[in-house]
Design a protein around this motif. Structure first.
Motif, mmCIF file in Angstrom:
data_model
loop_
_atom_site.group_PDB
_atom_site.id
_atom_site.type_symbol
_atom_site.label_atom_id
_atom_site.label_comp_id
_atom_site.label_asym_id
_atom_site.label_seq_id
_atom_site.Cartn_x
_atom_site.Cartn_y
_atom_site.Cartn_z
ATOM 1 N N UNK A 145 -1.540 10.349 -2.927
ATOM 2 C CA UNK A 145 -2.071 9.109 -3.485
ATOM 3 C C UNK A 145 -2.167 8.046 -2.397
ATOM 4 N N UNK A 146 -3.335 7.441 -2.278
ATOM 5 C CA UNK A 146 -3.554 6.342 -1.344
ATOM 6 C C UNK A 146 -4.118 5.155 -2.123
ATOM 7 N N UNK A 147 -3.457 4.009 -1.972
ATOM 8 C CA UNK A 147 -3.851 2.816 -2.723
ATOM 9 C C UNK A 147 -3.357 1.589 -1.980
ATOM 10 N N UNK A 148 -4.205 0.560 -1.908
ATOM 11 C CA UNK A 148 -3.802 -0.702 -1.324
ATOM 12 C C UNK A 148 -4.202 -1.854 -2.230
ATOM 13 N N UNK A 149 -3.327 -2.837 -2.368
ATOM 14 C CA UNK A 149 -3.603 -4.016 -3.190
ATOM 15 C C UNK A 149 -3.231 -5.252 -2.386
ATOM 16 N N UNK A 150 -4.139 -6.227 -2.379
ATOM 17 C CA UNK A 150 -3.919 -7.432 -1.604
ATOM 18 C C UNK A 150 -3.718 -8.660 -2.467
ATOM 19 N N UNK A 151 -3.510 -9.789 -1.799
ATOM 20 C CA UNK A 151 -3.323 -11.062 -2.475
ATOM 21 C C UNK A 151 -4.543 -11.397 -3.320
ATOM 22 N N UNK A 196 0.820 -1.212 0.000
ATOM 23 C CA UNK A 196 0.000 0.000 0.000
ATOM 24 C C UNK A 196 0.853 1.261 0.000
ATOM 25 N N UNK A 197 0.262 2.328 -0.520
ATOM 26 C CA UNK A 197 0.800 3.675 -0.339
ATOM 27 C C UNK A 197 -0.266 4.491 0.388
ATOM 28 N N UNK A 198 0.175 5.361 1.279
ATOM 29 C CA UNK A 198 -0.741 6.165 2.080
ATOM 30 C C UNK A 198 -0.356 7.637 1.965
ATOM 31 N N UNK A 199 -1.247 8.406 1.351
ATOM 32 C CA UNK A 199 -1.038 9.845 1.178
ATOM 33 C C UNK A 199 0.349 10.142 0.609
ATOM 34 N N UNK A 200 0.716 9.370 -0.402
ATOM 35 C CA UNK A 200 2.060 9.488 -0.966
ATOM 36 C C UNK A 200 2.168 10.696 -1.888
ATOM 37 N N UNK A 201 3.226 11.441 -1.699
ATOM 38 C CA UNK A 201 3.576 12.580 -2.553
ATOM 39 C C UNK A 201 4.965 12.302 -3.107
#
Length: 266
Positions: free
Chosen positions: A21-27, A4-9
């Motif tokens: 940018x906030x994004x999470x990807x799982x199995x 995941x990325x959380x509030x990434x700049x």
């Protein structure tokens, strides 16, 4: 597993490439990153791979800051390949694919039966077995792309990051590659791919994340993410839509659409 990325700049000088940018990807998920040229897709993938660090925000692997995860563990758990990545010297194709097994060994350790099986499996899946004895300089661009994909698959990681994996492939191998990435996800790994072909992205991905000017403007199932208003505002196109005889919906970008003067993207 969750990456995941959380509030990434991410900034280069005074230019902001990614903005909050906030994004999470799982199995088991196959996520496509789509957007216009320069939207920040490859930069986001590089953040997720740990190749660059965010200017602000954070990247996590199973909730742990990615920077705190050892390089060896990251290499085993997150495999990646990027458009334009070269090999560097005239290695044979099988040797290139075998590099994907390095994270599983101490330095200079010999291949074992598990390695040989993983290498053979990756080459079979990418239709590169017949290229095994060719050297990298003799490969066409599409062949090179499939070899790089095979190297990433040979890692047998929990997460696969792919930057434009179908670029330079002929139509048959594009379909093969997309079906393969979906199969990898169905077998339990997470897959995140930067894609430009909206038709194939919508057909094969579970989710589409749409970036525009460094921001995520949609994150949803393909038909919801690529609605008419977004296609117009972000991509400047209209699309034809339909349902195939097998029941699958498809989206086909068809024509440029005209933005209204002063209109801003979402």
């Amino acid at each position: 597993m969750r990456l995941a990325v959380e509030q990434a700049v991410f900034c280069v000088g005074t230019r902001t490439i990614l903005d909050a940018v906030t994004l999470g990807v799982g199995a088991g998920e196959f996520v496509g990153l789509v957007g216009p040229n320069g939207a920040g897709k490859t930069t986001l993938l590089r953040l997720l791979a740990g190749l660059i660090a965010p200017s602000a925000g954070r990247v996590t692997l199973d909730g742990r800051p990615l920077g705190s995860v050892s390089r060896d563990e990251r290499a085993r758990r997150v495999a990646a390949f990027f458009q334009g990545a070269g090999i560097g010297w005239p290695m044979r194709v099988r040797e290139i694919v075998a590099l994907g097994r390095l994270p599983h060994h101490r330095a200079f350790a010999a291949e074992d039966a598990v390695d040989r099986a993983a290498i053979a499996r990756a080459m079979d899946l990418t239709d590169t077995t017949h290229l095994a004895d060719r050297t990298e300089p003799t490969l066409a661009s599409g062949e090179r792309m499939r070899v790089l994909l095979a190297r990433a698959l040979a890692v047998e990681s929990e997460m696969l990051l792919a930057d434009e994996p179908i670029t330079a492939l002929d139509p048959a191998h594009q379909l093969d590659a997309m079906a393969l990435l979906r199969r990898v996800s169905r077998d339990g790994a997470g897959v995140i791919a930067v894609l430009h072909d909206l038709t194939l992205a919508a057909r094969y991905c579970d989710r589409l994340v749409v970036l525009s000017e460094g921001r995520i403007v949609a994150d949803a199932q393909p038909t919801a993410a690529l609605d008419d208003s977004l296609l117009h505002a972000v991509f400047g196109v209209s699309a034809q839509r339909g349902t195939h005889a097998d029941g699958g919906a498809y989206i086909l970008p068809w024509a440029r659409s005209q933005r209204t003067l002063g209109e801003t993207r979402p």
